[in-house]
Design an enzyme around this catalytic site. Structure first.
Site, PDB file in Angstrom:
ATOM      1  N   ASP A 281       0.873  -1.156   0.000  1.00  9.34           N
ATOM      2  CA  ASP A 281       0.000   0.000   0.000  1.00  9.34           C
ATOM      3  C   ASP A 281       0.922   1.220   0.000  1.00  9.34           C
ATOM      4  OD1 ASP A 281      -2.074   1.758   0.059  1.00  9.34           O
ATOM      5  OD2 ASP A 281      -3.060   0.882   1.808  1.00  9.34           O
TER       6      ASP A 281
HETATM    7  C1  BGC Z   1      -4.871   3.436   0.212  1.00 12.74           C
HETATM    8  C2  BGC Z   1      -4.987   2.407  -0.886  1.00 12.74           C
HETATM    9  C3  BGC Z   1      -4.834   3.081  -2.214  1.00 12.74           C
HETATM   10  C4  BGC Z   1      -3.521   3.787  -2.247  1.00 12.74           C
HETATM   11  C5  BGC Z   1      -3.240   4.469  -3.566  1.00 12.74           C
HETATM   12  C6  BGC Z   1      -3.655   4.318   0.076  1.00 12.74           C
HETATM   13  O1  BGC Z   1      -3.732   5.424   0.916  1.00 12.74           O
HETATM   14  O2  BGC Z   1      -4.864   2.779   1.451  1.00 12.74           O
HETATM   15  O3  BGC Z   1      -6.204   1.728  -0.803  1.00 12.74           O
HETATM   16  O4  BGC Z   1      -4.965   2.154  -3.262  1.00 12.74           O
HETATM   17  O5  BGC Z   1      -3.508   4.781  -1.235  1.00 12.74           O
HETATM   18  O6  BGC Z   1      -4.078   5.524  -3.768  1.00 12.74           O
END
Ligand code: BGC
Length: 787
Positions: A281
């Site tokens: 993530d």
């Molecule tokens: C989130 C993810 C997301 C990623 C990219 C993170 O803050 O937890 O779910 O895909 O950002 O935007």
């Protein structure tokens, strides 16, 4: 260094390539051999985020800096990209959120075209349809937008378990039940990927709270992990083999998910046979070398310091280059399937109209009718004027905030949807709301990008105002709205519970309309479970509309006008009060490093720069959601699987293919529409295991099916398959899924507490269904826990 700078480009390479597997393998080997060490180290990290404030250590430098939406490169607003190695012919990949539709910038500087995407209904609504065919169609529509806007991988679906109703991202996830979650995610992945673009099932794993999410130590038993928190992912991997998996931020039994070899290698690949690549993530994990070794192939969004750390470790011999090569190979295996690599010439013009139609229909299929008395719904044919109470009637919540949000071209409010369906609105009341909302909004601080705006309080509706409307309108609709998103969990006061003014509004409007001999209906425009027990007796009807995407107003109008008969059922329990939730005592965890608090509050920025660990122990073990409420006979407001229809259904003829289980058993049941209008019914198949051995929930969902629209009097037979896995529980002492010998009860229910037919079968000898790796073994603390 030959790393090409990624520039804004209209489309990918021009020459489409169709390559066979041996040739692919050879090409990939050649590519890896052709990379310098430096290129390798950078290739396993993403290209970063332009416009994203980083200090020299590569962390967020200023509070409130947006975390996504700033990748102004190939597809502006996408969350990230992988490196291009132009000399080798390796194209970049564009990764973009998210679960409710593609998230990119809708406008671009110097470009008159627009790039709006469809805001589809949130995941919880989609799951509430219990219709995998429908989910796949939504996925296809989403996938087309991904493809036509030039992205390669959609960062979704989200599929964490609703462990606690306060989790701020539950709307992005499907259910409190892992079986349902896995089936929904597999359908979504198969739908999206049928368009030859990728998905990323997330957040792997046990990411069930947002508070302090980058430094949350999750302690959970092996059994609860396998049966509850990993099971949905297993089903999705086995039934849809997604291109990628996104590891979560939290630590699991002591190790960060992206650094967790047990999780990413032993479980995901060895036990389940995952073939794609794993990415972090965004800014997840701490030690890039540990991530490489664990099998977290790609670090996103990628920071130069991470690539440099990997390079240094290779050079110093503390990281085997073969590990990095292996990770690169996994990324390249996917890359050669990506549309940009294949030279797909995307149009920039997906069929948004078709997506809007799918959205409107899907939303009606997942809305749940919680209550319907005095024939309140569908609205009587002579209904002309509707009094719309509640600020959310004017400003509908189409979906949650954060990366799960979508930049849609328009959204249909409830008021607009009602007008479109031919109803008139009580205009004086609307005008009053407009003025009130304008004045209240002017008092709010400016909205930070990416963050939820502070909700304005509900307008006070006293009995006099309610009576004036009741004198002139035919019916009242009272909308209660909620919004939430990543970084934050929800509050009990004024969020899980109604606010004082909301409760008063419901009471006054219902009293006034009843006095006038008219009806009042509550519409819940929410993304997660709220308290309903204290007020549900008051209105005539309650429709749980969820956050239904950009067509929300039209979809609600379709249901309340009777154009569509509701058929959604709950995928999470609505408890009587928050204190009844099995994890209420240990959510979202407690700070264990309070001495490190040197920045105000518990904000994301602080946890990136100076993590202060908190800990959450999943003391309830496997007893999550209905598994807890049913087993321990705790009364609930609305149970898992509950939902009404404008018609009624009769279940009969439950037949098992045998009363002895060998390798497989088929269950069939007849469902008859016994009412007066056409409708669809969701049938749930629960299984109760024999007692003795491991303790088991009183019953567990092992199958479900939804009828087609049955005309009055029409019958449909639904069939379900039970496999050895359906009978099995995870026995940590054997590290295996075991089906216990004895008598099992099969229950066909209209909900988890409304069992209509049941029958039994027996298993002569216990079966070891599957042995798994010994993995994710918790510390001593959790060993004291029973489940
Ligand atoms: C989130 C993810 C997301 C990623 C990219 C993170 O803050 O937890 O779910 O895909 O950002 O935007």
């Amino acid at each position: 260094m030959a790393l090409a700078v990624i520039v804004l480009a209209g489309c990918g390479p021009q020459v489409p390539q169709e390559v066979s597997s041996p040739a692919d393998a050879e090409k990939i080997t050649g590519w890896i051999e052709g990379m310098s060490l430096e290129e390798k180290a950078y290739f396993v990290t993403g290209t970063g985020m332009s416009g994203f404030g980083l200090n020299t250590e590569g962390f967020v430098s200023s509070p409130g800096a947006p975390v996504v939406g700033q990748t102004q490169s190939l597809v502006p607003g996408a969350a990230g990209t992988t490196y291009e190695l132009a000399d080798l012919g390796i194209t970049p990949m564009v990764l973009a959120d998210g679960p409710a539709g593609l998230r990119i910038s809708p406008v671009r500087p110097g470009d008159t075209a627009t790039y709006y995407c469809t805001a589809f209904p949130v995941a919880t609504l989609l799951a509430s349809s219990w219709d995998t065919g429908l989910i796949a169609r939504v996925g296809e529509a989403m996938g087309s937008e991904v493809l036509e806007y030039g992205a390669d991988i959609l960062l979704g679906p989200g599929m964490n378990i609703h462990r606690n109703p306060l989790c701020g991202r539950n709307f992005e996830y499907y259910s409190e039940d892992p079986y349902l979650t896995g089936k929904m995610a597999a359908a979504m992945v198969n739908g999206v990927e049928s368009k030859d673009v990728g998905t990323s099932i997330k957040h792997f794993a046990a990411n069930n709270a947002e508070t302090n999410r980058n430094a949350l130590k999750t302690i959970v038993s092996e059994r609860a992990l396998r049966e509850i928190y990993l099971e949905g992912f297993r089903i999705a991997v086995e039934e849809s083999q997604p291109w990628t998996v996104m590891s979560s931020y939290n630590l699991i039994n002591g190790t960060y998910a992206p650094e967790n070899h047990d999780l990413l290698t032993k479980v995901l690949r060895d036990d389940w046979g995952f073939e794609g690549f794993v990415m972090t993530d965004w800014f997840g994990g701490r030690d890039p070398v540990a991530m490489m070794n664990a099998g977290n192939d790609l670090i996103m969004p990628g920071l130069p310091m991470q690539a440099e750390a990997i390079l240094k470790a290779i050079k110093e011999g503390t990281l085997d280059v073969a590990v990095v090569d292996r990770n690169i190979e996994r990324i390249l295996q996917i890359l050669i399937r990506s549309p940009r690599y294949k030279g797909y010439e995307y149009s920039g013009k997906p069929d948004l109209r078709a997506s809007a139609e799918v959205t409107r229909e899907a939303a009606t299929q997942g809305m749940v009718l919680l209550k319907n008395e005095r024939g309140a719904l569908p609205l009587a044919e002579e209904t002309r004027i509707i009094a719309a109470f509640g600020k959310t009637s004017l400003e509908i919540v189409t979906g949650g905030t954060g990366s799960g949000d979508v930049n849609e071209a328009y959204s249909v409010s409830l008021v607009d949807g009602l007008r479109g369906a031919g109803y008139d609105l009580h205009e004086d009341l609307l005008e009053r709301y407009r003025k009130y909302m304008e004045a209240e909004k002017a008092k709010l601080p400016p909205v930070k990008p990416f963050m939820p705006s502070k909700p304005i309080p509900e307008m006070e509706v006293d009995i006099l105002l309610a009576r004036r409307a009741a004198a002139e309108a035919d019916v009242a609709l009272i909308t209660i709205g909620r919004n939430s998103g990543e970084f934050f969990d929800r509050n009990i006061e004024d969020d899980f519970n109604l606010s004082v003014s909301e409760a008063a509004m419901i009471r006054n409007v219902c009293d006034a309309f009843r006095e006038a001999g008219k009806k009042a209906v509550v519409i819940l425009n929410i993304g997660g479970v709220i308290e309903t027990a204290s007020w549900k007796d008051i209105p005539d009807a309650i429709l749980l509309a969820w956050q239904a995407g950009q067509e929300t107003g039209n979809s609600v109008a379709d249901i309340i006008s009777g154009k569509v008969n509701p058929s959604g059922k709950l995928t999470a329990t609505f408890p009587i009060k928050y204190g009844d939730v099995p994890s209420a005592g240990n959510f979202p965890g407690r700070m264990i490093e309070t001495e490190k608090i040197d920045t105000a509050g518990n904000d994301i920025v602080a946890s990136f720069m100076n993590p202060r660990f908190s800990e959450v122990v999943y003391e309830e073990g496997i007893y999550v959601g209905y598994r807890y409420y049913s087993t321990f006979e705790v009364p609930v407001s609305y149970e898992f699987g509950y939902g009404l229809s404008y018609t009624s259904f009769e279940y009969s003829n439950l037949v098992l293919s045998s009363d002895k289980f060998r390798n497989r058993l088929t269950v069939s049941i007849d469902v008859k529409n016994t009412g007066e209008v056409a409708g669809r019914e969701v049938v749930q198949l629960y299984l109760s295991a024999p007692s003795g051995g491991l303790d088991k929930p009183s019953s567990e969902l092992k199958g479900f099916g939804k009828t087609r629209a049955l005309a009055p009097g029409e019958v449909q037979t639904l069939t379900f398959d039970l496999t050895p896995r359906s009978l099995a529980s995870f026995d940590p002492s054997l590290s295996a899924w075991m089906a216990a010998a004895g008598e099992y009860t099969v229950k066909a229910g209209a909900s988890s507490r409304d069992i209509r037919q049941s029958s039994t079968f027996s298993l002569a000898k216990s079966i070891k269904v599957k042995e798994e790796s010994r993995a994710l073994i918790p510390t001593e603390t959790i060993n004291e826990l029973k489940h």
